[in-house]
Scaffold this active site. Structure first.
Site, mmCIF file in Angstrom:
data_model
loop_
_atom_site.group_PDB
_atom_site.id
_atom_site.type_symbol
_atom_site.label_atom_id
_atom_site.label_comp_id
_atom_site.label_asym_id
_atom_site.label_seq_id
_atom_site.Cartn_x
_atom_site.Cartn_y
_atom_site.Cartn_z
ATOM 1 N N LYS A 25 0.771 -1.174 0.148
ATOM 2 C CA LYS A 25 0.055 -0.056 -0.186
ATOM 3 C C LYS A 25 0.716 1.346 -0.217
ATOM 4 C CE LYS A 25 -0.702 -0.588 5.051
ATOM 5 N NZ LYS A 25 -1.559 -1.058 6.129
ATOM 6 N N ARG A 55 -11.417 -0.803 14.075
ATOM 7 C CA ARG A 55 -11.118 -0.165 12.871
ATOM 8 C C ARG A 55 -11.668 -0.748 11.601
ATOM 9 N NH1 ARG A 55 -5.167 0.718 10.095
ATOM 10 N NH2 ARG A 55 -5.207 -1.528 9.853
ATOM 11 N N TYR A 73 12.291 31.324 8.213
ATOM 12 C CA TYR A 73 11.132 31.651 8.494
ATOM 13 C C TYR A 73 11.036 31.786 10.091
ATOM 14 C CZ TYR A 73 9.315 31.403 3.712
ATOM 15 O OH TYR A 73 9.195 31.464 2.401
ATOM 16 N N MET A 110 9.443 25.281 2.575
ATOM 17 C CA MET A 110 8.924 24.311 1.686
ATOM 18 C C MET A 110 9.847 23.525 0.498
ATOM 19 S SD MET A 110 6.143 25.001 -1.478
ATOM 20 C CE MET A 110 5.039 25.773 -0.324
#
Ligand SMILES: *Cc1c(COP(=O)(O)O)cnc(C)c1O
Length: 371
Positions: free
Chosen positions: A45, A144, A266, A314
């Site tokens: 997956k 789940r 930042y 980023m």
């Protein structure tokens, strides 16, 4: 064999991701041997946990793996042509409403998780007049996925389903397998044993990666490891018996010296306490290098640990490389983010997450090299 795959050119990309396919195969063999007697599947997956299913699946097939799991139907349809025709592919989420026929078309086995999926599969079996194979998942405590105890009682009260579909697997999933002494493990194993007795003769599967290391009582007929194949430690706190499968090196874009009082990045969360050399590398949170590593993460240069200076951006991260030879921190030089000095689990710990998240976030802008 060395193959570069897709997208970003080795010379131009900001970072180089290497996937060691022999490590993945060797991890699969170790899991198979640890679960001696049980068949060892491989969970594919999320693009093989970010490593790249199109390369990882054939590599595992070449090692002898013939049972695969995906989460989604789409993933399984993409996997089908990548593995031998005699390979079995199970889809953990089962058929999305209305999609059961696609499982037949692509030779996929649904994991039936609730009465509506079961009803849909039975209807298709009646329509096609074929006993189509399906796995049944039971909830043994994780709450789940899987049929609840009341669903099981209803199923057993109406044995017609057994003539309609072909049950090839009964399975459940452990909530706390990565904590060997957690009482949920024994509790879920007992509930699973009771269920298996009521679905006699059908192969059983309970173990994910971590449960393979909980002992033979957890192995049953089929192991379903994912994370351990890709090098994540299945029993945090104990030595990792598996090989690291992923390496990541990022390139320095710019290098500068800052002075006392200068800030970096930042939010101005790094303030230089004196002259510091700062090198900025071409990888950021858009590439999966989590922003939670701001001011906490590390990279390695020739085995020397260098801290992140300030926030992860980023597309870039600044490192405090003071004390590293200048020739090693020039634009174009590489730093290690994953490799012999830093594992996926190490990064996860610093980021406040688990190795699964670090791997499955790995970005699409890397140059990828499969060894
Ligand atoms: C993801 C998953 C696995 C594999 O788990 P790992 O911890 O990665 O080995 C096995 N079974 C089910 C049902 C899963 O969802």
């Amino acid at each position: 064999m060395v193959a570069g795959v897709a997208g970003f050119d080795a010379a131009r990309a900001g970072a180089l991701l290497t996937v060691d396919l022999e490590a993945v195969r060797s991890n699969w063999r170790l899991l198979r041997d640890t679960g001696a007697g049980a068949t060892c599947a491989a969970v594919m997956k999320a693009d093989a946990y970010g490593l790249g299913m199109s390369v990882v699946a054939p590599a595992l097939a070449s090692a002898g793996c013939r049972v695969f799991f995906t989460a989604h139907l789409d993933e399984a349809m993409r996997l089908r042509p990548l593995v031998p025709v005699d390979a079995t592919i199970h889809v953990l989420h089962g058929p999305p409403p209305g999609a059961a026929a696609e499982f037949v078309e692509h030779d996929l086995i649904p994991v039936l998780n609730d009465p509506s999926q079961l009803a849909e599969w039975r209807a298709l079996c009646r329509k096609l007049q074929r006993r189509l194979p399906a796995a049944l998942q039971f909830d043994t405590g994780m709450s789940r996925m899987g049929m609840a105890p009341a669903d099981v009682e209803r199923l057993l009260a109406d044995p017609a389903w057994k003539d309609e579909l072909q049950p090839v697997l009964v399975m459940s999933h452990l909530a706390c397998a990565d904590e060997a002494s957690h009482p949920m493990n024994g509790l879920q194993r007992e509930r699973f044993a009771a269920l298996r007795a009521r679905f006699a003769g059908i192969p059983g599967s309970l173990a994910n990666s971590s449960a393979v290391f909980l002992g033979p009582d957890f192995h049953h007929d089929l192991l379903r490891p994912g994370a351990a194949l890709y090098g994540i430690n299945p029993q945090p706190g104990s030595a990792n018996p598996l090989r690291q499968a992923v390496g990541l090196r990022a390139r320095i874009v710019q290098s500068r010296v800052v002075q006392a009082g200068d800030i970096v990045g930042y939010g101005a969360h790094f303030v230089a306490d004196g002259p510091r050399r700062i090198a900025t590398i071409a990888i950021g949170y858009a590439d999966g290098w989590l922003r939670s590593l701001s001011c906490r993460g590390h990279a390695f240069i020739d085995g020397q640990r260098v801290p992140f200076a300030g926030n992860v951006s980023m597309d870039s991260i600044s490192l405090d490389v003071t004390g590293i030879p200048e020739a090693r921190v020039q634009p174009g030089c590489e730093v290690e983010l994953l490799g012999s000095h830093q594992s996926v689990d190490d990064v996860a710990r610093e980021a406040g997450t688990i190795g699964y998240e670090v791997l499955t976030r790995l970005g699409s802008r890397f140059h990828r090299l499969y060894i």
